[in-house]
Scaffold this motif. Structure first.
Motif, PDB file in Angstrom:
ATOM      1  N   ILE A   1      11.791  66.783   6.040  1.00 35.83           N
ATOM      2  CA  ILE A   1      12.955  66.065   6.584  1.00 35.83           C
ATOM      3  C   ILE A   1      12.855  66.082   8.109  1.00 35.83           C
ATOM      4  O   ILE A   1      12.873  67.156   8.727  1.00 35.83           O
ATOM      5  N   GLY A   2      12.693  64.900   8.681  1.00 31.89           N
ATOM      6  CA  GLY A   2      12.492  64.790  10.118  1.00 31.89           C
ATOM      7  C   GLY A   2      13.802  64.653  10.879  1.00 31.89           C
ATOM      8  O   GLY A   2      14.887  64.750  10.298  1.00 31.89           O
ATOM      9  N   SER A   3      13.660  64.408  12.170  1.00 32.06           N
ATOM     10  CA  SER A   3      14.805  64.500  13.081  1.00 32.06           C
ATOM     11  C   SER A   3      15.223  63.143  13.636  1.00 32.06           C
ATOM     12  O   SER A   3      14.420  62.220  13.726  1.00 32.06           O
ATOM     13  N   ASN A   4      16.489  63.071  14.034  1.00 30.73           N
ATOM     14  CA  ASN A   4      16.982  61.877  14.723  1.00 30.73           C
ATOM     15  C   ASN A   4      16.861  61.995  16.232  1.00 30.73           C
ATOM     16  O   ASN A   4      17.185  61.057  16.938  1.00 30.73           O
ATOM     17  N   HIS A   5      16.467  63.180  16.730  1.00 33.20           N
ATOM     18  CA  HIS A   5      16.353  63.232  18.190  1.00 33.20           C
ATOM     19  C   HIS A   5      15.055  63.835  18.703  1.00 33.20           C
ATOM     20  O   HIS A   5      14.941  64.134  19.867  1.00 33.20           O
ATOM     21  N   THR A   6      14.056  63.978  17.829  1.00 33.33           N
ATOM     22  CA  THR A   6      12.745  64.347  18.371  1.00 33.33           C
ATOM     23  C   THR A   6      12.089  63.070  18.883  1.00 33.33           C
ATOM     24  O   THR A   6      12.486  61.963  18.550  1.00 33.33           O
TER      25      THR A   6
ATOM     26  N   ASP B   1      11.588  61.880   5.108  1.00 32.41           N
ATOM     27  CA  ASP B   1      12.766  61.055   5.389  1.00 32.41           C
ATOM     28  C   ASP B   1      13.506  61.686   6.565  1.00 32.41           C
ATOM     29  O   ASP B   1      13.160  62.774   7.035  1.00 32.41           O
ATOM     30  N   HIS B   2      14.514  60.971   7.057  1.00 35.84           N
ATOM     31  CA  HIS B   2      15.408  61.539   8.065  1.00 35.84           C
ATOM     32  C   HIS B   2      16.796  61.017   7.752  1.00 35.84           C
ATOM     33  O   HIS B   2      16.951  60.141   6.885  1.00 35.84           O
TER      34      HIS B   2
ATOM     35  N   TRP C   1      10.212  71.356   4.586  1.00 33.74           N
ATOM     36  CA  TRP C   1       9.977  71.510   6.028  1.00 33.74           C
ATOM     37  C   TRP C   1      11.003  70.655   6.755  1.00 33.74           C
ATOM     38  O   TRP C   1      11.022  69.448   6.593  1.00 33.74           O
ATOM     39  N   ILE C   2      11.881  71.330   7.518  1.00 33.95           N
ATOM     40  CA  ILE C   2      12.962  70.606   8.209  1.00 33.95           C
ATOM     41  C   ILE C   2      12.718  70.701   9.707  1.00 33.95           C
ATOM     42  O   ILE C   2      12.664  71.797  10.271  1.00 33.95           O
TER      43      ILE C   2
ATOM     44  N   PRO D   1      20.329  69.451   7.188  1.00 37.07           N
ATOM     45  CA  PRO D   1      20.859  68.874   5.950  1.00 37.07           C
ATOM     46  C   PRO D   1      21.253  69.896   4.880  1.00 37.07           C
ATOM     47  O   PRO D   1      21.971  69.576   3.947  1.00 37.07           O
ATOM     48  N   LEU D   2      20.801  71.144   5.034  1.00 39.48           N
ATOM     49  CA  LEU D   2      21.003  72.141   3.987  1.00 39.48           C
ATOM     50  C   LEU D   2      22.339  72.846   4.134  1.00 39.48           C
ATOM     51  O   LEU D   2      22.698  73.289   5.213  1.00 39.48           O
TER      52      LEU D   2
END
Lengths: 430, 160, 678
Positions: free
Chosen positions: C316-321, C343-344, C514-515, C520-521
């Motif tokens: 799960i990727g990031s919205n601000h990297t 996904d993000h 891998w977050i 999200p958890l």
């Protein structure tokens, strides 16, 4: 039977605007109608708007509030054909120190003013007007409201005025204590419900005034002169005065005179005659020292400058103004430092604060003059007063800065000895 | 917030006097008439006038400090205003004001302890030719000397 | 072409369009006419009287900031009269202005100081008592010192006209006139700080910057704000490795001087005491700090082991990297781990938007387009809260160009104040609401439609069909939240070709989750969880290994804003203990023995330019700090599984980052509300 006015009339007056003042119940519609009232309106109804404006132009009537702008010319600036509604606004803010004439016009002959407004309405294709009355004149607001109610009841306001089909609505609007609201654009902002801050010109109120609509704004006395002008013709009115300075005006004489009061004289009337013959001269055998010709905003005149005709142009030529007609007479006992101080206290208090030179300048000058009056005057203060006033003159957003600067400059220059007398004594070691 | 029936009627007339969408024009007249009833321009009155004239309370607040006759603190039952501007100054206006201070025992913009009188040194009130002039609440008094002022004040004191 | 006139300024003949203001013509020709109250973009005041100049054939000095030029005008801006007038005005101003320079924040960048040095009046003839009132605090952000105020009214105008809030007014009269806040003794507003930055003197100062430093002690680093997706440049003032302040007074970037509270003051999360300073591993139920070496070793071992037995990964990727980090992550997932489950948190339906507009040109609007369009429709979004820069552009467009704005929303929004029409709809009725404006929009001639997550899937296709039917040029902005959501989408942090969506991953029985930079958890999962983040978030608490990551202010790279404009970050500071996400991912790859390329931002960027459609943007623009639009519309985009929901942030919240900003937490207006008309 003549009733008691605030002051006795003078036989030397030329009573045009004030001719009905002494009549019993002069403030009622019946009295007005019985004494020539609304004849001018009916005559104006048969004229074209251009003819009405031409008649006002021919009268050489000039704004009686203080600026003395030719009224006919101001009327011609309003774009009659604009699709926006046009408004008439009456400046009844009367706050210029020395001035107390609009009070009498509203109190003794309100319908004369109303008729003048209606004629302006015909000339401007305007159907709504507001009379902006200073908050302190609460009794007059109620008085004029009663006159308006009477007019509505009897068909002289509202729809189909006097059966002519012309429609006009007129209201009073109360101020709440602000001299700056006598400035025409600041008045408009105040009428809109805001702080009374003046506006940039252009655009001029004639084109974009209240609510950005074309607005005709004139003083109470100016509107009051209009019925006479229409009825007997502009030329007849003009001929009463001097060239380009037509008609009569109400002169408010106050200060060191035996008979202070409001007197109506033709434009061009000699000042000394007004002081000595109408106002009964200076009491207790004292000598004349100075005269403020038209309200505290005018540069002061020394006694030897007072042999002068009182009209706009003549007074302007000697560096002063006819202004609002508030003539204040000062005798030899007057301490000009106290006069300068009180005038500057007034302007500092009334400055709206919008622009730097007036906001800071009036207070600085007040502080110097206060220190002077308290006995702490220094030699360098005298030229400083003049310099600071000149830094305000012509640099401010509206004329209040000039109104504060000009009298101060004139007092400091013409009455330097009053300041020298009050300089602080210097300690000298022995 | 509601006012007396007469004041409510006045407000109705006021709001109707201005064109559509221009209720803001009624702000200053509403404030100066309402404060006679409420005693002062309170935050509550500001919010009420803002609501009725369809402006923000800030827009009403801005005018309160601008106009000299609007006051945030209550004045005395009789507000004595003495003019000391030039026409009155020349015929004893300043002495009259100082006399008023002594007579009432208060200074500029102060109120007596019993709340009956307040005093203000004011600017020209338009009575120059009949100076010295005093306005008490909204009533004009002309040619006032210290003695006449004493009579006026004593007369009002007796009215309690 | 408009009529040109010729005039003379200080002996120099110049040409200008008839009616232009003299002060602007002078400036365009290298002649500085000083002014305090005149300010581009705001209404004219003519209050300060500093701009008075001599114009031949007029008796009085003329106001340069309101005088329109005319043919044949002869102007003198440096004559003795003019210089004396300026000195006189400054002398007046200094009568009540306190000599606070030694303790005033503005010292060194104060316009009044500059004017006095240039035009004199440093020595005053004023020997009376100055008027003084004590300083006031109007909010955690805004402090007001009335004696220093020169009443130029810039703050009042920027708040009223610029921000559309109107929280500042003018009280009293004459020399005691002063700026007053909307709640008598305090402010309730956006707390954006625009008033503070626009103040020419130190009358308005900020709570977080007061008395901290002098402007010349700071290095100013222009980077991109890490909060919402608008992509404003914020110029951070850095001293001794600490960020002291943020503003954009140099007007670089796409936002001019505009910033909201997050852009100006929302940097203070970087040195929150709760910043993670060391990798942590769960041993026996509690976290223990471990070394990076150990962390990478454990992770690489685990990943390799799961990979070897064809186990299931979820990323799960990031919205601000950054784009580089996003690109590297999805490459890691697909090539390195052999998984499609990436996904993000998708906050806007870009897939449908790009699919419906595929192949077209000039149909995606930028922030600049919002300023020039003839009409803008805002659908299902509270821009003043969620996209303040976009809202600002629209407000300025209406003010300066009389553009038409329409609001189609479920509740009141600030655009209502300027809207030609406001349509209140029920949830789901947004597109119908827009359709009801058909005739008006057609008549406007050109249009930008800005839509939020309320419009997605079929509704979005309907909206675009409506746009097509108008027969006028229409551009779109599909709103997304967070500083690089668009970048995450463009780089492919997406469950394509049958991969699991975010929700599916959270519900599935994965071996490894891998977050990276996401939270999200909320409940424990059986998977081996690795979290990279700045703080011990809810997800981090449930992780097996937590790795301290760097924020956007601590790294370089590129980000793509909501309008698709890509900009470069510039590293302002370094926080001890944290590593950039790219470095973390690269180190894990190395430890695993993978070859995914060099993990330096410039190298990854090169790969992006050649791999991702629309990202081969002009390097000179990008590297010199400019913004350059990407061109992503390239063929059909397959639908993606999973839901799309806006973050629902307001001006005062910003995901997890916002929680750690003292300023955002201190202001009384927080957490704020959407669709309240504020």
């Amino acid at each position: 039977m003549a009733k008691t006015l605030y002051n006795e009339p003078s036989p030397l007056e030329t009573m045009i605007l004030s001719k009905r003042f002494r009549l019993e119940n002069s403030h009622t519609l019946d009295s007005y109608l019985a004494n020539g009232g609304f004849k001018a309106f009916l005559k104006a109804k048969e004229m074209t708007p251009e003819q009405i404006v031409d008649e006002v132009k021919a009268s050489a009537l000039r704004g009686r509030g203080g600026a003395g702008f030719p009224t006919g010319m101001k009327w011609s600036f309003v774009p009659r054909s604009s699709p926006k509604p046009k408004y008439i606004v009456v400046n009844a803010d009367e706050s210029e120190p020395g001035t107390c004439k609009d009070r009498l016009l509203m109190e003794y002959d309100p319908f004369q003013m109303i008729e003048g407004i209606l004629i302006a309405g015909l000339a401007m294709d305007s159907h709504k007007g507001y009379i902006y009355i200073r908050g302190e004149y609460r009794y007059l607001i109620e008085h004029v409201d009663r006159a308006l109610a009477e007019a509505y009841k009897r068909g002289y306001l509202g729809k189909n005025i006097a059966g002519t089909g012309f429609e006009f609505d007129l209201y009073t609007h109360s101020g709440a204590g602000a001299y700056e609201c006598g400035e025409e654009t600041a008045l408009l902002d105040s009428l809109e419900g805001k702080r009374g801050i003046p506006r940039m010109k252009p655009p001029f109120p004639a084109v974009a005034g209240v609510w950005a609509c074309p607005t005709l704004l004139n003083n109470v006395e100016t509107f009051s002169a209009v019925p006479e002008i229409i009825l007997n013709g502009g030329k007849a009115f003009a001929d009463l005065g001097t060239p380009k300075n037509g008609g009569t005006r109400l002169l408010c004489i106050s200060g060191h005179v035996n008979k202070p009061g409001v007197y109506e004289v033709p434009l061009g009337y000699p000042m000394m005659k007004a002081i000595n013959e109408i106002a009964g001269g200076i009491p207790n055998g004292k000598k004349l020292k100075a005269v403020v010709p038209g309200g505290s905003s005018c540069p002061i005149l020394k006694a030897d400058e007072c042999d002068i005709a009182m009209d706009y142009d003549t007074l302007a030529k000697v560096g002063s103004m006819l202004g609002s007609g508030g003539m204040v007479v000062m005798d030899e006992t007057t301490d000009m430092v106290k006069v300068a101080l009180r005038i500057m206290r007034f302007y500092a208090h009334e400055s709206c604060g919008w622009c730097i030179p007036c906001r800071e300048g009036t207070t600085w000058l007040k502080k110097i003059l206060q220190r002077f009056d308290d006995g702490g005057g220094r030699k360098e203060d005298v030229p400083l007063l003049g310099e600071l006033s000149k830094n305000m003159l012509g640099r401010t957003f509206c004329a209040l800065g000039d109104a504060a600067a000009m009298p101060t400059i004139s007092i400091v220059e013409k009455f330097a000895e009053d300041f020298e007398k009050r300089l602080a004594r210097e300690m000298v070691a022995v | 917030m509601t006012f007396s029936p007469q004041l409510e009627e006045r407000f109705q007339k006021m709001l109707a006097a201005y064109p559509e969408g221009r209720k803001r024009s009624a702000v200053v007249p509403m404030l100066i008439y309402a404060q006679d009833e409420t005693g002062a321009v309170t935050p509550e009155l500001i919010d009420e006038v803002a609501r009725r004239c369809q402006v923000t309370p800030l827009q009403v607040d801005e005018v309160v400090g601008y106009y000299s006759m609007l006051h945030r603190k209550p004045q005395g039952k009789y507000h004595v205003q003495v003019c000391t501007n030039i026409s009155c100054l020349l015929v004893g206006g300043m002495e009259l004001y100082e006399h008023a201070c002594k007579k009432l025992g208060i200074g500029h913009k102060e109120t007596t302890a019993d709340g009956q009188f307040s005093l203000e040194e004011v600017e020209c009130m338009g009575a120059c030719s009949w100076a010295p002039a005093v306005e008490i609440n909204y009533d004009f008094h002309h040619h006032i000397t210290p003695e006449k002022l004493d009579q006026l004040i004593d007369g009002l004191r007796k009215k309690q | 072409m408009a009529e040109q006139v010729k005039l003379t300024i200080n002996g120099q003949q110049v040409e200008a369009e008839k009616g232009t203001l003299l002060i602007e013509v002078a400036r365009a020709n290298g002649v500085e006419i000083p002014a305090f109250c005149y300010y581009e973009g705001l209404s004219l005041q003519a209050a300060c009287r500093m701009c008075l100049v001599e114009v031949e054939k007029t008796p009085k000095l003329q106001v340069g900031c309101t005088l329109p030029v005319a043919d044949g005008m002869v102007v003198h801006t440096e004559s003795e009269t003019v210089k004396a007038a300026r000195k006189g005005t400054l002398e007046f101003l200094l009568t009540n202005h306190p000599l606070d320079c030694p303790v005033c924040d503005k010292g060194g960048e104060c316009e009044l100081q500059d004017m006095v040095f240039r035009y004199g009046a440093g020595e005053s003839r004023f020997t009376e008592r100055k008027a003084h009132v004590p300083e006031q605090q109007w909010s955690p952000v805004v402090f007001f010192d009335a004696p220093r105020c020169i009443l130029c009214y810039r703050c009042v105008r920027i708040c009223n006209e610029g921000m559309g809030v109107g929280a500042l007014g003018i009280g009293n009269r004459g020399v005691i006139a002063e700026i007053v806040p909307n709640k008598h003794d305090h402010l309730e507003c956006d707390e954006c700080g625009a008033c503070i930055d626009i103040c020419p003197v130190g009358a308005l100062t900020s709570g977080s910057y007061r008395y901290q430093t002098r402007p010349w002690e700071m290095e100013h680093v222009g980077t991109i704000c890490t909060h919402c997706a608008d992509g404003c440049r914020t110029t951070l003032g850095v001293r001794d490795g600490h960020i002291m302040r943020g503003n954009n007074r140099d007007r670089s970037g796409i936002n001019g001087e505009f910033l909201c509270i997050k852009g100006r003051y929302g940097f203070d999360f970087v040195d929150h005491p709760d910043r993670l300073r060391s990798p942590m591993m769960k041993k026996g139920g509690t976290f223990e700090p471990i070394s990076w070496t150990e962390a990478f070793s454990v992770i690489a071992q685990k990943f390799n082991e799961v990979k070897a037995r064809s186990g299931k990964f979820g990323v799960i990727g990031s919205n601000h990297t950054t784009n580089e980090e996003n690109f590297f992550l999805q490459k890691f997932a697909r090539q390195g781990l052999g998984t499609k489950n990436i996904d993000h948190h998708r906050t806007g339906d870009l897939a449908t938007l790009f699919d419906a507009l595929s192949g077209r040109k000039d149909v995606l609007a930028t922030a600049a387009d919002l300023y020039t369009a003839k009409a803008v429709v805002v659908v299902g979004a509270d821009l003043s809260q969620q996209h303040p820069l976009l809202a600002n552009q629209i407000r300025a467009n209406v003010r300066h160009h009389a553009a038409h704005v329409y609001a189609v929303t479920v509740g009141p929004v600030r655009e209502d104040n300027q809207a030609t029409v406001s349509v209140r709809v029920q949830k789901g009725g947004e597109v119908a609401g827009v359709e009801s404006l058909r005739d008006k929009l057609k008549a406007d001639g050109n249009l930008v439609i800005v839509f939020g997550d309320a419009v997605q899937g079929d509704a979005l296709r309907k909206l675009i069909a409506f746009g097509d039917s108008l027969g006028i040029p229409v551009k779109y902005i599909g709103l997304v939240d967070y500083s690089n959501s668009r970048g995450a989408f463009d780089m492919g942090v997406l469950p394509r070709d049958g991969g699991m969506s975010r929700e599916q991953m959270l519900a599935a029985d994965l071996d490894v989750l891998w977050i990276v930079g996401a939270n999200p958890l909320r409940t424990a999962v059986k998977s081996f969880v690795v979290v990279q983040d700045l703080f011990m978030t809810e997800a981090a608490k449930l992780a097996d290994i937590v790795l301290p990551a760097a924020s956007a202010y601590e790294k370089t790279g590129t980000v793509t804003n909501v309008c698709g404009e890509v900009q470069k970050l510039k590293q302002a500071i370094k926080v001890m203990g944290a590593k950039t996400d790219l470095e973390i991912m690269g180190s894990i790859a190395k430890e695993m023995g993978l070859n995914l390329g060099i993990w330096l931002p410039e190298k990854v960027q090169q790969e992006i330019r050649t791999t991702i459609h629309g990202y081969s943007v002009p390097l000179p623009i990008l590297n010199s700090g400019g913004a350059t639009p990407t061109q992503p519309l390239n063929g059909r985009v397959a639908a993606l599984p999973g839901s799309i929901t806006s973050a629902g942030d307001t001006l005062f919240t910003s995901g997890t980052l916002g929680r750690y900003s003292k300023t955002l937490s201190d202001v009384m207006e927080g957490p704020g509300e959407l669709y309240s008309g504020r």
